[in-house]
Scaffold this active site. Structure first.
Site, PDB file in Angstrom:
ATOM      1  N   HIS A   1     -25.928   5.397  -6.611  1.00 17.79           N
ATOM      2  CA  HIS A   1     -26.029   4.384  -5.605  1.00 17.79           C
ATOM      3  C   HIS A   1     -25.536   3.053  -6.183  1.00 17.79           C
ATOM      4  O   HIS A   1     -25.088   2.106  -5.589  1.00 17.79           O
ATOM      5  CB  HIS A   1     -27.511   4.394  -5.166  1.00 17.79           C
ATOM      6  CG  HIS A   1     -27.694   5.574  -4.133  1.00 17.79           C
ATOM      7  ND1 HIS A   1     -28.524   6.270  -4.343  1.00 17.79           N
ATOM      8  CD2 HIS A   1     -26.825   5.848  -3.311  1.00 17.79           C
ATOM      9  CE1 HIS A   1     -28.636   7.216  -3.125  1.00 17.79           C
ATOM     10  NE2 HIS A   1     -27.464   6.901  -2.471  1.00 17.79           N
TER      11      HIS A   1
ATOM     12  N   CYS B   1      -0.655   4.770   0.727  1.00 19.63           N
ATOM     13  CA  CYS B   1      -2.054   4.233   0.580  1.00 19.63           C
ATOM     14  C   CYS B   1      -2.663   4.560  -0.633  1.00 19.63           C
ATOM     15  O   CYS B   1      -3.954   4.450  -1.086  1.00 19.63           O
ATOM     16  CB  CYS B   1      -2.958   5.005   1.893  1.00 19.63           C
ATOM     17  SG  CYS B   1      -2.894   6.714   1.674  1.00 19.63           S
TER      18      CYS B   1
ATOM     19  N   GLU C   1       1.095  14.123   0.139  1.00 17.99           N
ATOM     20  CA  GLU C   1       0.442  13.911  -1.244  1.00 17.99           C
ATOM     21  C   GLU C   1       0.497  15.164  -2.204  1.00 17.99           C
ATOM     22  O   GLU C   1       0.121  15.162  -3.152  1.00 17.99           O
ATOM     23  CB  GLU C   1      -0.903  13.571  -1.286  1.00 17.99           C
ATOM     24  CG  GLU C   1      -1.719  14.282  -0.179  1.00 17.99           C
ATOM     25  CD  GLU C   1      -3.319  13.931  -0.145  1.00 17.99           C
ATOM     26  OE1 GLU C   1      -3.674  12.958  -0.986  1.00 17.99           O
ATOM     27  OE2 GLU C   1      -3.807  14.266   0.761  1.00 17.99           O
TER      28      GLU C   1
ATOM     29  N   ASP D   1      -2.795  11.565  -5.574  1.00 22.02           N
ATOM     30  CA  ASP D   1      -2.555  13.064  -5.725  1.00 22.02           C
ATOM     31  C   ASP D   1      -1.025  13.562  -5.797  1.00 22.02           C
ATOM     32  O   ASP D   1      -0.855  14.295  -6.542  1.00 22.02           O
ATOM     33  CB  ASP D   1      -2.945  13.621  -4.490  1.00 22.02           C
ATOM     34  CG  ASP D   1      -4.756  13.800  -4.497  1.00 22.02           C
ATOM     35  OD1 ASP D   1      -5.106  14.284  -5.549  1.00 22.02           O
ATOM     36  OD2 ASP D   1      -5.482  13.647  -3.492  1.00 22.02           O
TER      37      ASP D   1
HETATM   38  C1  PEP Z   1      -4.212   9.642  -2.756  1.00 26.41           C
HETATM   39  O1  PEP Z   1      -4.286  10.916  -3.104  1.00 26.41           O
HETATM   40  O2  PEP Z   1      -3.089   8.662  -3.098  1.00 26.41           O
HETATM   41  C2  PEP Z   1      -5.046   8.941  -1.701  1.00 26.41           C
HETATM   42  C3  PEP Z   1      -4.971   7.948  -1.184  1.00 26.41           C
HETATM   43  O3  PEP Z   1      -6.077   9.927  -1.463  1.00 26.41           O
HETATM   44  P1  PEP Z   1      -7.674   9.979  -2.557  1.00 26.41           P
HETATM   45  O4  PEP Z   1      -7.299   8.933  -3.661  1.00 26.41           O
HETATM   46  O5  PEP Z   1      -8.808   9.623  -1.521  1.00 26.41           O
HETATM   47  O6  PEP Z   1      -7.459  11.421  -2.952  1.00 26.41           O
HETATM   48 MG    MG Z   2      -5.384  12.162  -2.064  1.00 26.23          MG
END
Ligand code: PEP
Ligand code: MG
Length: 569
Positions: A189, A502, A431, A455
């Site tokens: 937390h 992202c 990913e 990923d």
């Molecule tokens: C990613 O894998 O780039 C992604 C945005 O997802 P996470 O980091 O939440 O696995």
């Molecule tokens: Mg991911």
């Protein structure tokens, strides 16, 4: 000077004098008593006062920080009202003939120790919540309730074994420059709250309490986890300069809030925000996010003991859509597994969690839980431009199956006369290398792609993103990853769909020019990266960057790419 390394959980540099909090629970004296009824009455009174305090904290944190944090205090109210806890306090008072403070402490420790002994990391953490409630009761009973964080009146860095959520909410951002704790992990937390409040923080700084004294000067870097105690003059100077540079940089970047995200040759580049809780929304809007490119909804599930209800989720998605006033809000459905765990789902331990039942695989496995989320998302879709994004897609059949389930949920809603956006867009995270290579087949099935580089890098280079031993392989500059990204963008465009990114690489200012050259449509990143990204976009020409792309894609190593990009700008 001493150097300690912890886990950086909230970015930023902090320089200041230490406020060492050795004890998180209140002190009390153990006393013999004769009037057991009187002691029990004291407990009932303290419990009532505690409940009133916690109700205020729920309200304050809901207004000032966010829903997830408010729920921490709601959980504390439940602990406070727990009958087993009260029964044990009563037994201790009557059998041991000791004062209520002692009885509360003993009873709370009894339950906390049981939780601490469990394997499950999440339940272990809950021992802190019990101790927080116990400390609150003891402070109320002994009249030392005024000793809270709000007592501090000059800038400090808090150094503690752990900070309890009840203490965190009293922290004044203008006085507390940073937080270091011995305990805690990325999901504790303290980490969650510090990040949400924008205070630099490090957790897991083992042994720090033995090394630092009150008022000693401390420097730390909340990104890399580096802590210097009583730093030598040159280190202090170095970090003062870094801090000053950050301040100047931040101020300069403010000017970019009102500027358009357009390259020198007039190409618009969309800059979106990543978020994990609605507490981050005001910051994203303030930093001119043109949409939400990734709402990591798993955070709604990991901060609680049970899955969030349809209604709770509906309110959060609706709120986000409304606040974004018709701009895209890409909500990724539950992406659990790998390093993200949810204890109450009772998932089997896996040999290779990153290659196991995670993302969309888990959504199919726990389809009832997933459907609750889909219902909430569809219902909220009439309040703005909500889009659904599917995580961890590996084969086309997964998209088809997901769409079937979404259609089932739509049909259920329709038969109940509940409205949703009939044209809601569905996209996927790219990913896995399989999804990247098969981008043409994938593009036929969906409305958009978002490249999840975090990923994609680990799967392409076959190196666990959490394992420091193989981190030398994990690089966003690796040519194999960059070639895949180029392929995904080209293929998406060939099939007429938008391609965003992202993963963390989207906010990497060294790579943004290259991705602009590749034609990436949308970059989604954390609040802190938005204005810097806009600055970079306005300084480059897409035409020139296109030429750089062909040169970069001929390079053979990550190091060569990095060097090329550094010298290019
Ligand atoms: C990613 O894998 O780039 C992604 C945005 O997802 P996470 O980091 O939440 O696995
Ligand atoms: Mg991911």
């Amino acid at each position: 000077m001493e150097h300690v390394l912890g886990t950086g959980v909230s970015k930023g540099i902090a320089i200041g004098s230490a406020l060492v909090k050795n004890e998180s629970s209140s002190e009390f004296q153990k006393k013999n008593i004769t009037d057991t009824e009187h002691e029990w009455d004291r407990f009932i009174k303290a419990k009532e006062e505690g409940r009133q305090q916690l109700e205020i904290l729920v309200q304050q944190s809901r207004e000032k920080i966010g829903e997830d944090e408010a729920q921490i205090f709601e959980a504390h109210i439940l602990i406070l009202e727990d009958e087993e806890l009260a029964n044990l306090v009563k037994t201790q008072i009557h059998n041991q003939k000791k004062n209520t403070e002692w009885a509360v402490h003993e009873a709370a420790e009894h339950f906390a120790v049981i939780l601490e002994g469990l394997e499950d990391a999440y339940l272990k953490e809950r021992a802190h919540d019990i101790r927080d409630v116990s400390a609150r009761l003891i402070r109320l009973l002994s009249g030392t309730d005024k000793h809270e964080m709000s007592m501090m009146d000059k800038p400090y860095i808090i150094v503690a074994r752990d900070l309890l959520p009840g203490e965190m909410v009293h922290i004044d951002k203008n006085i507390v420059m940073g937080i270091i704790t011995e305990a805690g992990a990325k999901t504790s937390h303290t980490a969650i709250l510090a990040k949400a409040m924008g205070i630099p923080a490090i957790v897991g700084a083992e042994g720090i309490l033995d090394k630092v004294k009150d008022h000693e000067t401390i420097i730390f870097d909340g990104e890399f986890g580096s802590i210097y105690i009583s730093p030598e003059a040159d280190v202090l100077d170095q970090y003062k300069q870094k801090l000053e540079a950050l301040r100047v940089q931040k101020k300069e970047l403010e000017d970019f809030k009102d500027k358009l995200s357009i390259t020198k040759d007039g190409i618009a580049v969309e800059l979106f925000g990543n978020m994990a809780s609605i507490a981050e929304l005001p910051g994203l809007i303030e930093n001119s996010a043109q949409g939400i490119g990734l709402f990591r909804t798993e955070f709604l599930y990991t901060t609680k003991d049970t899955a969030p209800t349809e209604e709770e989720q509906f309110e959060i998605y609706k709120y986000t859509a409304e606040k974004m006033h018709g701009k895209s809000v890409i909500i990724r459905t539950l992406d659990i597994g790998g390093d993200k765990e949810i204890p109450y789902l009772g998932l089997d331990k896996e040999e290779n969690p990153f290659l196991g039942c995670r993302g969309i695989r888990l959504c199919f496995d726990k389809v009832d839980i997933w459907k609750v989320q889909l219902r909430a998302l569809l219902r909220a879709s009439i309040y703005g431009d909500i889009r659904i994004m599917l995580p961890m897609i590996t084969v086309v059949e997964e998209i088809r199956k997901a769409k079937e389930i979404i259609n089932e949920v739509k049909a259920e809603l329709k038969s109940n006369g509940i409205l949703y956006n009939e044209n809601l867009k569905i996209g996927i995270m790219i990913e896995t290398p399989a999804a990247a290579i098969m981008a043409d087949s994938m593009a036929r099935e969906v409305d958009f792609f978002s490249i999840g580089t975090n990923d994609l890098i680990q799967y392409t280079l076959a190196c666990d993103r959490m394992n420091p031993k193989v981190s030398y392989l994990y690089s966003q500059f690796n040519p194999s990853v960059l070639r895949l990204i180029k392929h995904i963008i080209d293929t998406g465009h060939e099939y007429g769909i938008k391609v965003g990114m992202c993963g963390e690489a989207a906010g990497d200012t060294r790579l943004i020019p290259l991705f602009v050259g590749m034609g990436l449509d949308e970059f989604s990143m954390n609040t802190s990266g938005l204005l810097e990204a806009k600055k970079v976009v306005t300084q480059i020409s897409k035409y020139e960057m296109k030429e750089a792309v062909s040169s970069v894609l001929k390079l053979k190593t990550a190091q060569e790419v990095e060097t090329y990009l550094r010298t290019m700008l």
